[in-house]
Motif scaffolding. Structure first.
Motif, short mmCIF file in Angstrom:
data_model
loop_
_atom_site.label_atom_id
_atom_site.label_comp_id
_atom_site.label_asym_id
_atom_site.label_seq_id
_atom_site.Cartn_x
_atom_site.Cartn_y
_atom_site.Cartn_z
N ASP A 1 -2.09 2.57 -3.38
CA ASP A 1 -2.93 1.92 -2.37
C ASP A 1 -4.35 1.71 -2.90
O ASP A 1 -4.93 0.62 -2.81
N ALA A 2 -4.92 2.78 -3.50
CA ALA A 2 -6.28 2.67 -4.04
C ALA A 2 -6.33 1.72 -5.24
O ALA A 2 -7.28 0.94 -5.38
N LYS B 1 0.82 -1.21 0.00
CA LYS B 1 0.00 0.00 0.00
C LYS B 1 0.86 1.26 0.00
O LYS B 1 0.38 2.35 -0.34
N ARG C 1 -6.55 -2.06 -4.44
CA ARG C 1 -7.79 -2.59 -3.84
C ARG C 1 -8.64 -3.35 -4.87
O ARG C 1 -9.46 -4.18 -4.49
#
Length: 309
Positions: free
Chosen positions: A294-295, A266, A298
């Motif tokens: 990080d996003a 992340k 996901r």
């Protein structure tokens, strides 16, 4: 002062705005011809033309100013005290340079004689200059070789191309108005440039954004900042173009092929570059928005050991 303003892009807009606020008489604005832009191919005014029209200033848009007798006749009849040039985009002939009482002056986005040429803002970041700035210079027939009239400088730090562009544009606007007052009061002292100290910042192409992972992390991190927002730094991930918008240099030596993904978390994607490590923290895939790593992780996966090119 009676002024003719020549400029085209966003960088020039604050300069024209400050000139008008200072109460100078701008008789004409000369800018590049309008072009079809964006996907709809709609013809749009240049940013400078938009401001000129909003202030009821007559706009001239010659395809080639050097070949335009009409523009030369208009300038001769208007007889300006000075012509202010900011990123106009065309070379001016000797007849125009020598027409006004005070000649032609230019707002150049570098600390001359360093970084003469078309892309001084990006190259200041790219080559690792600690400082950048603006120089108001008297224009001659050479490329950014005229005498320097005034200067202002700023620390670059970790600014990207867009941030430095906006800061220098506002800085140049204020300095230009101050310089006009000095010229009018005969208080400016021209300083010749030392040609032996000159460097050159050439035109940037889209291909310049391609990342070469053989280079050091320091060089690549500068490239990423310099080319934000255009053309953007990019590489290939599984055959798709991945733009890299933010990264940082990590003190970690890697015995891997350049471009190899060492770790994914992340915190970012750690990539081997020239034997050391670049941590990428913000990316953009085709058709998607810029997001943090990080996003992105996901809903997506980047395999450790994959080689980016």
């Amino acid at each position: 002062m009676k002024i003719v303003f020549m400029g085209t892009p966003d960088f020039a807009v604050p300069v024209l705005d400050e000139i008008l606020k200072a109460g100078h008489q701008v008789g004409y604005v000369i800018t590049q011809p309008d072009k079809a832009r964006n996907r709809g191919k709609q013809v749009q005014f240049t940013p400078v033309k938009e401001l000129a029209v909003a202030n009821n200033i007559e706009v001239l848009q010659p395809v080639r100013i050097k070949d335009s007798k009409e523009v030369m006749d208009i300038l001769t009849d208007y007889n300006p005290d000075i012509i202010v040039v900011v990123a106009y985009g065309q070379i001016l002939q000797k007849e125009i340079l020598e027409l006004p009482k005070y000649g032609c002056i230019n707002v150049h986005a570098s600390l001359l004689p360093k970084l003469r040429g078309a892309s001084p803002i990006q190259h200041a970041i790219l080559v690792g200059e600690e400082k950048s700035g603006v120089t108001i210079m008297q224009m001659g027939e050479g490329l950014d070789t005229g005498d320097m009239l005034t200067k202002a400088e700023t620390e670059i730090g970790r600014k990207n191309g867009e941030e430095l562009h906006d800061e220098l544009s506002e800085m140049g606007a204020k300095l230009l108005v101050e310089t006009l007052e000095l010229i009018e009061n005969d208080q400016v002292v021209p300083v010749p440039q030392d040609d032996s100290l000159s460097t050159y910042a050439g035109m940037i192409s889209k291909e310049d954004g391609k990342i070469d992972f053989d280079k050091s992390p320091v060089e690549i991190e500068r490239q990423i900042r310099a080319f934000d927002p255009w053309p953007g730094a990019f590489c290939s991930l599984n055959g798709a173009t991945m733009k890299v918008w933010k990264a940082e240099v990590i003190d970690r030596e890697l015995d891997l092929m350049p471009g190899t993904v060492a770790t994914v978390s992340k915190d970012g994607i750690d990539i081997c570059c020239g034997g050391s490590t670049l941590r990428v923290t913000e990316i953009q895939m085709p058709g998607k928005k810029r997001v943090s790593v990080d996003a992105f992780l996901r809903g997506n996966k980047i395999e450790k050991g994959i080689v980016l090119d």
